[in-house]
Design a protein around this motif. Sequence first.
Motif, PDB file in Angstrom:
ATOM      1  N   GLY A   1       1.440  -8.968  -1.839  1.00 32.38           N
ATOM      2  CA  GLY A   1       0.527  -8.072  -2.544  1.00 32.38           C
ATOM      3  C   GLY A   1      -0.233  -8.754  -3.654  1.00 32.38           C
TER       4      GLY A   1
ATOM      5  N   VAL B   1      -8.200  -0.662   0.348  1.00 38.28           N
ATOM      6  CA  VAL B   1      -7.781  -1.761  -0.519  1.00 38.28           C
ATOM      7  C   VAL B   1      -8.988  -2.328  -1.269  1.00 38.28           C
ATOM      8  CG1 VAL B   1      -6.757  -4.075  -0.563  1.00 38.28           C
ATOM      9  CG2 VAL B   1      -5.835  -2.322   0.976  1.00 38.28           C
TER      10      VAL B   1
ATOM     11  N   VAL C   1      -2.488  -2.846  -3.082  1.00 36.82           N
ATOM     12  CA  VAL C   1      -1.696  -2.737  -1.846  1.00 36.82           C
ATOM     13  C   VAL C   1      -0.295  -2.190  -2.109  1.00 36.82           C
ATOM     14  CG1 VAL C   1      -2.968  -4.659  -0.810  1.00 36.82           C
ATOM     15  CG2 VAL C   1      -0.795  -5.101  -1.966  1.00 36.82           C
TER      16      VAL C   1
ATOM     17  N   TRP D   1      -8.364  -1.837   5.161  1.00 39.20           N
ATOM     18  CA  TRP D   1      -9.074  -2.671   4.203  1.00 39.20           C
ATOM     19  C   TRP D   1     -10.082  -1.910   3.339  1.00 39.20           C
ATOM     20  CZ3 TRP D   1      -8.332  -6.601   1.465  1.00 39.20           C
ATOM     21  CH2 TRP D   1      -9.390  -7.231   0.800  1.00 39.20           C
TER      22      TRP D   1
ATOM     23  N   LYS E   1      -9.479  -9.756   3.579  1.00 38.35           N
ATOM     24  CA  LYS E   1      -8.783  -9.313   4.781  1.00 38.35           C
ATOM     25  C   LYS E   1      -7.805 -10.366   5.282  1.00 38.35           C
ATOM     26  CE  LYS E   1     -11.247  -5.786   7.357  1.00 38.35           C
ATOM     27  NZ  LYS E   1     -11.868  -5.476   8.657  1.00 38.35           N
TER      28      LYS E   1
ATOM     29  N   LEU F   1       0.889   0.531   0.360  1.00 37.10           N
ATOM     30  CA  LEU F   1       1.104  -0.059   1.678  1.00 37.10           C
ATOM     31  C   LEU F   1       2.355  -0.926   1.678  1.00 37.10           C
ATOM     32  CD1 LEU F   1      -2.564  -1.106   2.577  1.00 37.10           C
ATOM     33  CD2 LEU F   1      -1.311   0.932   3.322  1.00 37.10           C
TER      34      LEU F   1
ATOM     35  N   VAL G   1      -3.267 -10.893  -1.920  1.00 40.10           N
ATOM     36  CA  VAL G   1      -4.249 -10.340  -0.998  1.00 40.10           C
ATOM     37  C   VAL G   1      -5.553 -10.068  -1.745  1.00 40.10           C
ATOM     38  CG1 VAL G   1      -4.860  -8.371   0.430  1.00 40.10           C
ATOM     39  CG2 VAL G   1      -2.586  -9.366   0.607  1.00 40.10           C
TER      40      VAL G   1
ATOM     41  N   VAL H   1      -2.821  -3.750   5.635  1.00 43.91           N
ATOM     42  CA  VAL H   1      -3.920  -4.117   4.746  1.00 43.91           C
ATOM     43  C   VAL H   1      -5.187  -4.354   5.554  1.00 43.91           C
ATOM     44  CG1 VAL H   1      -4.796  -5.925   3.213  1.00 43.91           C
ATOM     45  CG2 VAL H   1      -2.485  -5.028   2.902  1.00 43.91           C
TER      46      VAL H   1
END
Length: 254
Positions: free
Chosen positions: A242, A157, A171, A154, A248, A174, A245, A150
């Motif tokens: 997930g 995302v 995410v 970034w 960052k 990922l 988030v 992530v």
Amino acid sequence: MTSWQDAVRDVGPVALALVLLAAIAVGAGAAGGLRQGRDVGVAVARAVVQIVVVGLVLAVVLRTPALAPAYLALALAVASWTSARRLRFPRSWPLTALAIGLGAATAAAVVVGVGALEPRALQVVPFTAQLIGGAMSATTLAGRRLLDDVEGGWPLVEGWLALGATPARAVADLGRTAATRALAPALDQTRTVGLVTLPGAFVGLLLGGASPLEAARVQLLVLVGLVAAETIAVVVVTAGIGRRVVTKPQRLGS
């Protein structure tokens, strides 16, 4: 001669072997410029102390089955804390506890529920403890990999979030990649069992006098149980991270 007397008799050769193996690790590391001599020494010393203490504790637990749940709860707490500390993600201890506990408990419940292992502390405690350990490693690998991915990806995302996607959706890809890679060691060990390696449970049972067929039966339960427990653990931890988030990971590091 009793098993206690056998253990005392073997202390000398075992101690010598440990010292020589540690020295080899230190020497090989020094030759390769790894500078991990102190880490090796500390790791070996801790392993010796912890194994002796755990052996004494397990002896008490196995003689007093009522203590088995407390021992497994302690193992889960330590595993969860260790994994959470490795993730360096805020308030992750409840998530790691859920991932590890749900994975290990589900696999153990299936094995005991169908009668593959007897519901006795002598069998359930070491089996479940192995599942907890495997789920801990998988949880750490999957969670750390997801957070690293992530951070590294970034912009992608952030683009998903800017379009109104939920953190979980942003995410999701990922997370699947991280979970898949975290399961690779368990799957590789299961695929190559007997061909490349003889796993610990199998070797331990053989050394303890069990027949090869009995050792194989228990080892298969351990291997496939670990695959099940670790799969649940990585799905839970990546999904949990997930959903949280929103910036960052390096800015969230605890």
